[in-house]
Write a protein that holds these residues in place. Structure first.
Motif, PDB file in Angstrom:
ATOM      1  N   ARG A 349       0.852  -1.197   0.126  1.00  0.00           N
ATOM      2  CA  ARG A 349      -0.147   0.018  -0.119  1.00  0.00           C
ATOM      3  C   ARG A 349       0.839   1.411   0.072  1.00  0.00           C
ATOM      4  N   ARG A 350       1.833   1.223   0.793  1.00  0.00           N
ATOM      5  CA  ARG A 350       2.514   2.573   1.191  1.00  0.00           C
ATOM      6  C   ARG A 350       4.146   2.613   0.675  1.00  0.00           C
ATOM      7  N   GLY A 351       4.419   1.523  -0.004  1.00  0.00           N
ATOM      8  CA  GLY A 351       5.836   1.269  -0.085  1.00  0.00           C
ATOM      9  C   GLY A 351       6.832   1.021   0.949  1.00  0.00           C
ATOM     10  N   PRO A 352       8.159   0.885   0.709  1.00  0.00           N
ATOM     11  CA  PRO A 352       8.882  -0.107   1.621  1.00  0.00           C
ATOM     12  C   PRO A 352       9.316   1.154   2.881  1.00  0.00           C
ATOM     13  N   THR A 353       8.633   1.283   3.563  1.00  0.00           N
ATOM     14  CA  THR A 353       8.821   2.300   4.552  1.00  0.00           C
ATOM     15  C   THR A 353       8.213   1.942   6.147  1.00  0.00           C
ATOM     16  N   GLY A 354       8.983   2.178   7.196  1.00  0.00           N
ATOM     17  CA  GLY A 354       8.471   1.925   8.557  1.00  0.00           C
ATOM     18  C   GLY A 354       9.155   0.572   8.972  1.00  0.00           C
ATOM     19  N   THR A 355       8.537   0.190  10.383  1.00  0.00           N
ATOM     20  CA  THR A 355       9.289  -0.882  10.943  1.00  0.00           C
ATOM     21  C   THR A 355       8.052  -2.135  10.732  1.00  0.00           C
ATOM     22  N   ILE A 356       8.366  -3.022  11.301  1.00  0.00           N
ATOM     23  CA  ILE A 356       7.325  -4.307  11.355  1.00  0.00           C
ATOM     24  C   ILE A 356       6.061  -3.719  11.822  1.00  0.00           C
ATOM     25  N   GLY A 357       6.202  -3.289  13.143  1.00  0.00           N
ATOM     26  CA  GLY A 357       5.102  -2.671  13.579  1.00  0.00           C
ATOM     27  C   GLY A 357       4.266  -1.509  13.406  1.00  0.00           C
ATOM     28  N   THR A 358       4.723  -0.939  12.216  1.00  0.00           N
ATOM     29  CA  THR A 358       3.949   0.084  11.359  1.00  0.00           C
ATOM     30  C   THR A 358       2.729  -0.585  10.598  1.00  0.00           C
ATOM     31  N   ASN A 359       3.021  -2.132  10.479  1.00  0.00           N
ATOM     32  CA  ASN A 359       2.047  -2.807   9.656  1.00  0.00           C
ATOM     33  C   ASN A 359       0.670  -3.059  10.554  1.00  0.00           C
ATOM     34  N   ARG A 360       0.703  -2.845  11.816  1.00  0.00           N
ATOM     35  CA  ARG A 360      -0.297  -3.105  12.580  1.00  0.00           C
ATOM     36  C   ARG A 360      -1.395  -2.211  12.538  1.00  0.00           C
ATOM     37  N   PRO A 361      -1.299  -0.959  12.821  1.00  0.00           N
ATOM     38  CA  PRO A 361      -2.068  -0.084  12.483  1.00  0.00           C
ATOM     39  C   PRO A 361      -2.953  -0.083  11.076  1.00  0.00           C
ATOM     40  N   ASP A 362      -1.697  -0.242  10.141  1.00  0.00           N
ATOM     41  CA  ASP A 362      -2.170  -0.372   8.854  1.00  0.00           C
ATOM     42  C   ASP A 362      -3.333  -1.379   8.721  1.00  0.00           C
ATOM     43  N   GLY A 363      -2.939  -2.611   9.215  1.00  0.00           N
ATOM     44  CA  GLY A 363      -4.007  -3.666   9.069  1.00  0.00           C
ATOM     45  C   GLY A 363      -5.475  -3.313   9.719  1.00  0.00           C
ATOM     46  N   TYR A 364      -5.306  -2.791  11.027  1.00  0.00           N
ATOM     47  CA  TYR A 364      -6.631  -2.318  11.607  1.00  0.00           C
ATOM     48  C   TYR A 364      -7.354  -1.183  10.579  1.00  0.00           C
ATOM     49  N   ALA A 365      -6.650  -0.529  10.199  1.00  0.00           N
ATOM     50  CA  ALA A 365      -7.210   0.609   9.392  1.00  0.00           C
ATOM     51  C   ALA A 365      -7.811   0.149   8.077  1.00  0.00           C
ATOM     52  N   ILE A 366      -7.371  -0.811   7.595  1.00  0.00           N
ATOM     53  CA  ILE A 366      -7.939  -1.562   6.270  1.00  0.00           C
ATOM     54  C   ILE A 366      -9.130  -2.377   6.476  1.00  0.00           C
ATOM     55  N   ILE A 367      -9.039  -2.998   7.986  1.00  0.00           N
ATOM     56  CA  ILE A 367     -10.355  -3.885   7.965  1.00  0.00           C
ATOM     57  C   ILE A 367     -11.347  -2.719   8.479  1.00  0.00           C
ATOM     58  N   GLY A 368     -11.193  -1.498   9.210  1.00  0.00           N
ATOM     59  CA  GLY A 368     -12.111  -0.562   9.390  1.00  0.00           C
ATOM     60  C   GLY A 368     -12.755  -0.145   8.005  1.00  0.00           C
ATOM     61  N   LYS A 369     -11.965   0.077   6.979  1.00  0.00           N
ATOM     62  CA  LYS A 369     -12.498   0.621   5.563  1.00  0.00           C
ATOM     63  C   LYS A 369     -13.406  -0.352   4.957  1.00  0.00           C
ATOM     64  N   ILE A 370     -12.923  -1.768   5.046  1.00  0.00           N
ATOM     65  CA  ILE A 370     -13.779  -2.851   4.546  1.00  0.00           C
ATOM     66  C   ILE A 370     -15.009  -2.950   5.326  1.00  0.00           C
ATOM     67  N   ALA A 371     -15.245  -2.814   6.632  1.00  0.00           N
ATOM     68  CA  ALA A 371     -16.313  -2.905   7.457  1.00  0.00           C
ATOM     69  C   ALA A 371     -17.310  -1.568   6.961  1.00  0.00           C
ATOM     70  N   ALA A 372     -16.630  -0.488   6.817  1.00  0.00           N
ATOM     71  CA  ALA A 372     -17.377   0.698   6.343  1.00  0.00           C
ATOM     72  C   ALA A 372     -17.925   0.692   5.053  1.00  0.00           C
ATOM     73  N   ASP A 373     -17.360  -0.137   4.170  1.00  0.00           N
ATOM     74  CA  ASP A 373     -17.808  -0.472   2.737  1.00  0.00           C
ATOM     75  C   ASP A 373     -18.805  -1.400   2.810  1.00  0.00           C
ATOM     76  N   LEU A 374     -18.730  -2.442   3.551  1.00  0.00           N
ATOM     77  CA  LEU A 374     -19.854  -3.431   3.766  1.00  0.00           C
ATOM     78  C   LEU A 374     -21.296  -2.717   4.219  1.00  0.00           C
ATOM     79  N   GLY A 375     -20.745  -1.760   5.281  1.00  0.00           N
ATOM     80  CA  GLY A 375     -22.051  -1.150   5.863  1.00  0.00           C
ATOM     81  C   GLY A 375     -22.610   0.024   4.987  1.00  0.00           C
ATOM     82  N   SER A 376     -21.751   0.485   4.102  1.00  0.00           N
ATOM     83  CA  SER A 376     -22.549   1.415   3.295  1.00  0.00           C
ATOM     84  C   SER A 376     -23.176   1.267   1.878  1.00  0.00           C
ATOM     85  N   GLY A 377     -23.173  -0.192   1.780  1.00  0.00           N
ATOM     86  CA  GLY A 377     -23.377  -0.457   0.308  1.00  0.00           C
ATOM     87  C   GLY A 377     -22.631  -0.424  -0.738  1.00  0.00           C
TER      88      GLY A 377
END
Ligand code: NAP
Length: 438
Positions: A349-377
């Motif tokens: 998604r963002r290119g090769p930056t950040g530490t391993i831990g940076t991927n955690r908020p990334d993962g949670y953010a994308i699941i939030g987006k999918i949940a929103a997409d499912l909810g909004s039709g």
């Protein structure tokens, strides 16, 4: 009906995203994590340095996720070869690409194709036992190594080249690399940075390790250092790194003999890799800041180099049918959304930056987006077949899937084969990995 999710890639971004899906939907989600390798963990296994076992330990957290009922590892399946992205999208409510950035960025310089010139994906993959690079065969019976780039990967490569056999105790460096490194004759490792000490992308902990090596020492020319007061404008982490660079320069005064010198060459932009079949040198242009911009000064010089490793970053591998941003070297996306139903996360998604831990908020953010997409039709409400649909496809097409339980058997075999003091001896051949599950 559970939400059905396919995650492509079982590295940190993949597993943190699976963890987030579980937090979001509990038992009402089914996640299949695909990997083209028969073994999981991506960058943790083949990117993180073999002497950084504490970082690799994060895989225990992923294992907890992997062993949940509603999360499944589907190894030895390559998206784009074994199954098209369009088919995957037919089968799962959401497809998330967590494929990382496995390809080297190219320097674009003459001589890049010479023998004994490598990108860091290839060189790191070689000493970490990545099947694609196990046969790399670098010649280390040479004196002068040059590393291009001043990031943490450059530090990893310099440290691995400089360590003695004893310093690899407790690491999981693969046997073929350890044997080659034991016979290495490298005496000088020059790290080229096109900007000055304030612009290095090296973090303090990793930089500090360079000062602790048994038979090698970092060398910094005090003349390259900016005025000390100017460090105050740096953010704290960067200031710590620059302080270490200053300490390396001070140690210069009481120069003690060491077998290997790791020389920091700042304001040095590679212009050409020189050689006749095999690399013999690097031609470099001195750079300087003019009006706040970095420019070439027109002053060129050459240094001997019989081994060159460029550590200048990575690119995501394109997948047919998925929009790609060629300039950035990653999927074309809007904060992780490629289109409703197709997403990307982590380095993809963002290119090769950040530490391993940076991927955690990334993962949670994308699941939030999918949940929103499912909810909004935006995305049809859950209802695609998921697992049973994929299993039918796999049976029809004769795919040989490696499961997480299979991986655990492969892992046991790797642990059993470990040399004294090492956690494992990795299989470096895909057929051997698959054979070890039986
Ligand atoms: P990086 O941090 O982006 O560093 C790349 C380096 O290459 C920079 O010094 C950059 O200089 C230089 N560069 C880029 N293009 C160049 C060119 N054409 N010619 C000369 N130099 C060039 O990338 P990385 O080292 O591959 O690391 C990737 C990510 O993984 C980073 O976030 C890193 O921190 C992380 N990582 C972490 C660890 C750890 O925590 N232990 C270990 C390894 C990697 P400019 O700044 O001038 O562009």
């Amino acid at each position: 009906m559970p939400v059905t999710i396919a995650i492509v890639g079982s590295g940190p971004a993949g597993y943190y995203t699976a963890e987030a899906a579980q937090k979001q939907w509990g038992d009402d989600v089914q996640v299949d994590i695909f990997d083209r390798m028969p073994v999981p963990y991506g960058l943790i296994r083949t990117g993180v340095a073999p002497d950084h076992q504490s970082i690799k330990g994060v895989s225990r957290r992923y294992e907890k996720t992997a062993l949940s009922e509603n999360i499944r590892f589907v190894g030895n399946v390559a998206i784009g070869t074994d199954i098209d992205i369009s088919k995957l999208r037919e089968l799962y409510d959401a497809v998330i690409l967590a494929t990382g950035a496995p390809d080297d960025r190219r320097l674009g310089l003459a001589g890049e194709e010479l023998h004994n010139v490598f990108g860091s994906a290839a060189f790191v993959g070689w000493y970490n036992g990545h099947p694609a690079f196990a046969g790399l065969d670098p010649d280390l019976s040479v004196r002068n190594a040059v590393i291009i780039g001043m990031g943490n990967v450059a530090l990893d490569v310099a440290r691995i080249l400089a360590k003695s056999e004893a310093e690899f105790a407790g690491s999981d460096i693969v046997g073929h690399a350890l044997d080659r490194l034991k016979a290495s004759r490298v005496e000088r490792i020059t790290i080229l940075g096109r900007r000055g000490p304030h612009a290095i992308a090296m973090t303090p902990k990793e930089l500090g390790e360079l000062g602790q090596l048994e038979r090698a020492r970092p060398v910094v020319d005090p003349a390259d250092l900016p005025p000390e007061g100017s460090d105050d404008a740096l953010e704290p982490g960067q200031k710590k790194s620059v302080t270490l660079i200053r300490q390396f320069a001070e140690a210069e005064a009481d120069r003690k003999k060491s077998d290997i010198e790791i020389v920091f060459d700042f304001f040095a932009s590679p212009a050409e890799i020189v050689g006749n079949g095999k690399v013999s040198g690097v031609r470099i242009e001195r750079t300087a800041f003019a009006g706040g911009r970095l420019v070439g000064t027109g002053n060129f010089y050459s240094i001997p180099a019989d081994l060159v490793i460029s550590c200048i970053g990575y690119r995501t591998a394109p997948i047919e049918g998925v929009p790609f941003d060629d300039r950035m070297g990653r999927f074309d996306n809007d904060e992780g959304r490629i289109s409703p139903g197709l997403y990307c996360v982590g380095w993809a998604r963002r290119g090769p930056t950040g530490t391993i831990g940076t991927n955690r908020p990334d993962g949670y953010a994308i699941i939030g987006k999918i949940a929103a997409d499912l909810g909004s039709g935006e995305l049809p409400k859950a209802g695609k077949p998921g697992r049973p649909g994929f299993d039918l496809f796999a049976a029809d097409t004769g795919l040989d899937i490696v499961t997480f339980r299979d991986w655990q058997r492969i892992e046991q075999a790797e642990e059993a084969a470990a040399r004294d003091g090492s956690p494992r001896e990795k299989f470096v051949d895909i057929a051997d990995m698959i054979a070890a599950r039986d």
